[in-house]
Structures are given as C-alpha cells and as structure tokens.
Design an enzyme around this catalytic site. Structure first.
Site: not given
Length: 358
Positions: A68, A120, A143, A151
C-alpha cells in the site's frame, strides 16, 4: 477511467480481462483509486461472458506491487484523528473488500508475482486462483518493521502455512523466494521470468491450465521449509518473549539471527501480530480474518509506532525507530487488547458466501 487511468491499466482483449499496475517508480504501490478501479473492473468482468479469465501484472522490472501507499498512511496517521472514517480507514475498507472478492472470484484469476510482492501486493495476489512466481520473486509481509500488523488477508495466509513458517515470516519480516512462497501456500506455479512474455501471449489463445502447464517448471527448493525443525520448535510458543528466548537458546545460527530480527521490530506490533495469527488459525473464513484485520489496522492509525516506523524506514530513512513501549515486557495485555476492540457500526462485516469457508 478518470484519474486512475495512468496508475492502473485496465483492458479487455481476446477473452481476457487485463489489469496492469502502472506505478513502476513506486514499485506499483497500491492506492485507493487503484483499488476501486480494480474492484469495479472485476465486478464488471464477472458478469461478462466475453471474459474467460483475468490476468494481473505489474509494470516495470522491479516487482508486481510493493504494498500500500504507506507515505499516504503516514500522513494520515500523523495529521488526523484516525479512525474508520479517515482516508486510510476508507482505503482499507475497500482494499479488504477487494481482497475478499479476489478470493471468491468466479473465473480464473492469474497473477504474475514477479519481483517484489509485499503487503498490499500479497492482498492482490495471494488470494488468486493461479499464482505464478519467478526466480526474481521476493514475497513478504513487512508490517512489523513499520509498527503495523499484517493485513489484506495476510494473517489468514500466514496462519495456514506448514508448521510455524508463517509466524517466522510475520515476526521477522523474512522475504520468501519462489520455492518458499510455493511451500508456504502463497503461490502455485514457478515460471522463469524469461518465459513470462510467452506465457502471457499463450493465455490469449488457450485455457489458463494449458498455458501455465506449458511453461511451469519444478519449483526451486524452499530454504524456509528446510529449516522447519527449528522454526516449528521456536515459534510454537505462546508469547513473543518465549519465541525470542527459544530462538536465542537454539544452536543454529539462523535461529539466533531470527531472534535479532524479531527484536528489531515494534514490540507492540509483534504482540498484536502473534495474537492475530493465532486468532486467524482458528477462524473459518478469509472474511472473518479480514474483519479482524480491519479492527487492528484502524487501531494502528492512532498508535505511536505506525507513525514512527514509517518515519524511520521510509520518510527520514534513518532506520532507527524509537518504539514505544521500547521492549516486549513493557507491552501490557490491555495495549494489545485495544487493537481488537469492536468498531460498532464501523465494522467491516464481510461474510463468506454460503457454502464457502476456507
């Protein structure tokens, strides 16, 4: 396609829906408009009899997707009150809806995971039906190194690796090569990068199974899988502190290095990540995992460590994050619990389709 037309290229040709992430200078990092454009295209093609399959690739030579747009997340976390209605909260909501939609897609979803595939990027690829890696693939969930928690359905994938491979990858942010990714269940097929153009051309004329079978080769050996003895023994512990103690006490140099890698990450993110993985292992569907990840991600927006981690690794690049709390023993159960708090009417509320679980 309005202002996203240059950032994600979407085309229908020869029975294929073609999606190309097109931010090569940013290693095709995903932003909100890109996610919305991809979701809209997939929904349209699902009902289009002219589309036999979808193919996702990334522009440039560096990778499919580096994750992301974390600079945007940094600015949001630093400058706003956070929450589900923040720009990042709205992005994650639509991104996770997209991740779930990919997992349930009614047509072949073929993704070329060449080069870097992080965060992502795993959400766009790891839930697909035909996941192709090359000798250049570097796949991971980085992360905890920025004070965040895996996630995009990553906890679900990590929790379902053989043994404790996923726990190791999550806590250390280890990168998986092609053989590792296939062994861990993040990919399905190995195709040398020089064969990818020919494979993509073949997909226009023959079914995905036939095309991939023509070019797929035996996967390289997995270095991670070869180390499962110490990985399973150390990471099966119930706390991060005990995992680190086992790694430090182990007689293998790889385990000792892993301990140092873990201790460099955000202590609170490590503890939340371990709980997330253990929860995800017991959940019945990807949708349930995404619902919990959404709570955790939204909570992260108001945390010190997310801002500090991105600052240290991406913004200032001094590589010396000052985590708070600074040590594992200082992280309280209440601090971890707070990440899993119910969001009330802001919950993601994804539900697996009837008849689907795993």
């Amino acid at each position: 396609m309005s202002d996203t037309s240059d950032e994600v290229l979407i085309e229908k040709r020869d029975g294929l829906g073609l999606i190309t992430l097109n931010r090569p200078k940013a290693i095709n990092a995903l932003n909100h408009p890109m996610a919305l454009a991809i979701l809209a295209a997939l929904r349209q093609w699902a009902a289009d009899d002219e589309v036999r399959a979808v193919v996702l690739t990334g522009a440039g030579e560096r990778g499919l997707c580096a994750g992301g747009d974390i600079v945007a997340i940094y600015n949001d976390a630093k400058d706003s009150a956070g929450g589900a209605d923040s720009p990042s909260g709205r992005f994650w909501r639509d991104e996770y809806i997209l991740n779930a939609y990919i997992a349930r897609y009614p047509k072949p979803y073929i993704v070329v995971m060449d080069g870097i595939v992080m965060g992502g990027g795993v959400g766009l690829s790891g839930h697909g039906s035909h996941r192709i890696v090359t000798e250049r693939s570097k796949i991971g969930m980085p992360e905890t190194g920025i004070g965040f928690i895996p996630d995009v359905g990553g906890t679900y994938l990590l929790a379902r690796t053989p043994g404790e491979l996923g726990t190791h990858v999550a806590l250390t942010t280890a990168r998986m090569g092609a053989g590792d990714a296939i062994a861990a269940g993040f990919a399905d097929y190995y195709v040398p990068s020089e064969q990818i153009p020919a494979l993509l051309a073949a997909l226009h004329t023959v079914d995905p199974e036939v095309a991939i079978a023509k070019f797929a080769q035996p996967a390289p050996a997995s270095e991670l899988a070869a180390q499962r003895d110490w990985i399973d023994a150390c990471y099966s512990a119930d706390s991060v502190e005990e995992i680190v103690a086992r790694l430090q006490a182990h007689d293998s140099a790889e385990a000792n290095k892993a301990a140092a890698d873990v201790l460099a990450k955000s202590p609170v993110a490590l503890k939340v990540t371990l709980r997330s993985l253990r929860h995800a292992r017991a959940l019945g569907s990807l949708e349930e995992a995404l619902n919990e990840e959404y709570r955790v991600s939204v909570a992260s927006l108001s945390s010190h460590d997310l801002v500090e981690g991105i600052r240290a690794q991406v913004v200032d690049k001094d590589r010396t994050p000052r985590w708070r709390p600074a040590t594992l023993t200082e992280v309280s159960a209440a601090q971890v619990d707070a990440y899993f708090a119910d969001l009330g009417d802001k919950e993601l509320n994804l539900v697996a389709p009837e008849g689907h679980s795993a």
